[in-house]
Design a protein around this motif. Structure first.
Motif, PDB file in Angstrom:
ATOM      1  N   LEU A  89     -29.148 -71.474 -23.156  1.00  0.00           N
ATOM      2  CA  LEU A  89     -29.592 -71.126 -21.808  1.00  0.00           C
ATOM      3  C   LEU A  89     -30.954 -70.454 -21.869  1.00  0.00           C
ATOM      4  N   ALA A  90     -31.736 -70.675 -20.837  1.00  0.00           N
ATOM      5  CA  ALA A  90     -33.023 -69.988 -20.709  1.00  0.00           C
ATOM      6  C   ALA A  90     -33.289 -69.770 -19.222  1.00  0.00           C
ATOM      7  N   TYR A  91     -34.157 -68.819 -18.941  1.00  0.00           N
ATOM      8  CA  TYR A  91     -34.549 -68.533 -17.561  1.00  0.00           C
ATOM      9  C   TYR A  91     -36.058 -68.456 -17.496  1.00  0.00           C
ATOM     10  N   ASP A  92     -36.652 -69.192 -16.559  1.00  0.00           N
ATOM     11  CA  ASP A  92     -38.094 -69.169 -16.325  1.00  0.00           C
ATOM     12  C   ASP A  92     -38.337 -68.242 -15.132  1.00  0.00           C
ATOM     13  N   VAL A  98     -33.169 -71.726 -13.899  1.00  0.00           N
ATOM     14  CA  VAL A  98     -32.340 -71.658 -15.096  1.00  0.00           C
ATOM     15  C   VAL A  98     -32.406 -73.009 -15.805  1.00  0.00           C
ATOM     16  N   MET A  99     -32.415 -72.984 -17.136  1.00  0.00           N
ATOM     17  CA  MET A  99     -32.393 -74.209 -17.923  1.00  0.00           C
ATOM     18  C   MET A  99     -31.196 -74.174 -18.853  1.00  0.00           C
ATOM     19  N   ARG A 127     -31.219 -81.653 -20.854  1.00  0.00           N
ATOM     20  CA  ARG A 127     -31.902 -80.463 -20.325  1.00  0.00           C
ATOM     21  C   ARG A 127     -31.796 -80.530 -18.813  1.00  0.00           C
ATOM     22  N   PHE A 128     -31.106 -79.529 -18.270  1.00  0.00           N
ATOM     23  CA  PHE A 128     -30.877 -79.476 -16.834  1.00  0.00           C
ATOM     24  C   PHE A 128     -31.518 -78.208 -16.292  1.00  0.00           C
ATOM     25  N   PHE A 129     -32.365 -78.344 -15.275  1.00  0.00           N
ATOM     26  CA  PHE A 129     -33.022 -77.208 -14.633  1.00  0.00           C
ATOM     27  C   PHE A 129     -32.421 -77.038 -13.241  1.00  0.00           C
TER      28      PHE A 129
END
Length: 172
Positions: A89-92, A98-99, A127-129
């Protein structure tokens, strides 16, 4: 080799199950750009995804409220593209998005020598945003799916089998 997926603007992201208790199959499903993708996952992966995503969102300091979508049922047809091995998980913060990165489970049937030589290469990835609101909905939906399973034995915490009418061998 299975197909990889990259969706920058997700319409739907959800977790759901198919099958009766004790035999349920868990799926992460995403819809974007007219395409519906269903990735098979384990119950523990659904639980971990909800837990870690909730922790990640708790550390985000944005004043704008996020609303979770209501309709998060799996969409038909549920056709498994591949089985999830790893997730990240990542957050921009700049884009407030959220990715989720999911990698295909690889190496189940291959022998160790082939894996060490790299014969099977890298697997498929997704990869889902999606928005924070969609993330909140995914957390709630994953928790409901996990909690809807068989109740645990009060002694050993293993799931009780429906055919045993609530009895567990450890209670002897």
């Amino acid at each position: 080799m299975p197909e990889s997926f990259f969706f920058e603007q997700v319409e739907l992201i959800t977790v759901g199950t198919l099958g009766p208790k004790g035999q349920r199959e868990f799926y992460l499903q995403c819809k974007a750009e007219g395409e519906l993708v269903s990735l098979k996952m384990e119950k523990q992966q659904a639980q971990a995804l909800a837990t870690y995503m909730e922790r990640m969102l708790a550390n985000i300091t944005i004043d704008a409220p996020a609303e979770a979508p209501d309709d998060l049922d799996l969409r038909e047809p549920v056709i498994e593209s591949w089985r999830i091995g790893n997730m990240g998980l990542a957050y921009d913060h700049e884009r407030d998005i959220v990715m989720l990165l999911a990698s295909e489970l690889r190496g189940q049937d291959e022998d160790e020598d082939d894996l060490a030589d790299g014969v099977f290469g890298d697997g498929a990835e997704a990869r889902f945003f999606f928005s924070r609101g969609q993330a909140l909905g995914l957390i709630r939906r994953a928790r409901r799916a996990v909690d809807a399973g068989r109740p645990p034995c009060p002694y050993c915490r293993m799931p009780l089998e429906p055919e045993n009418a609530g009895w567990c061998p450890c209670s002897n």
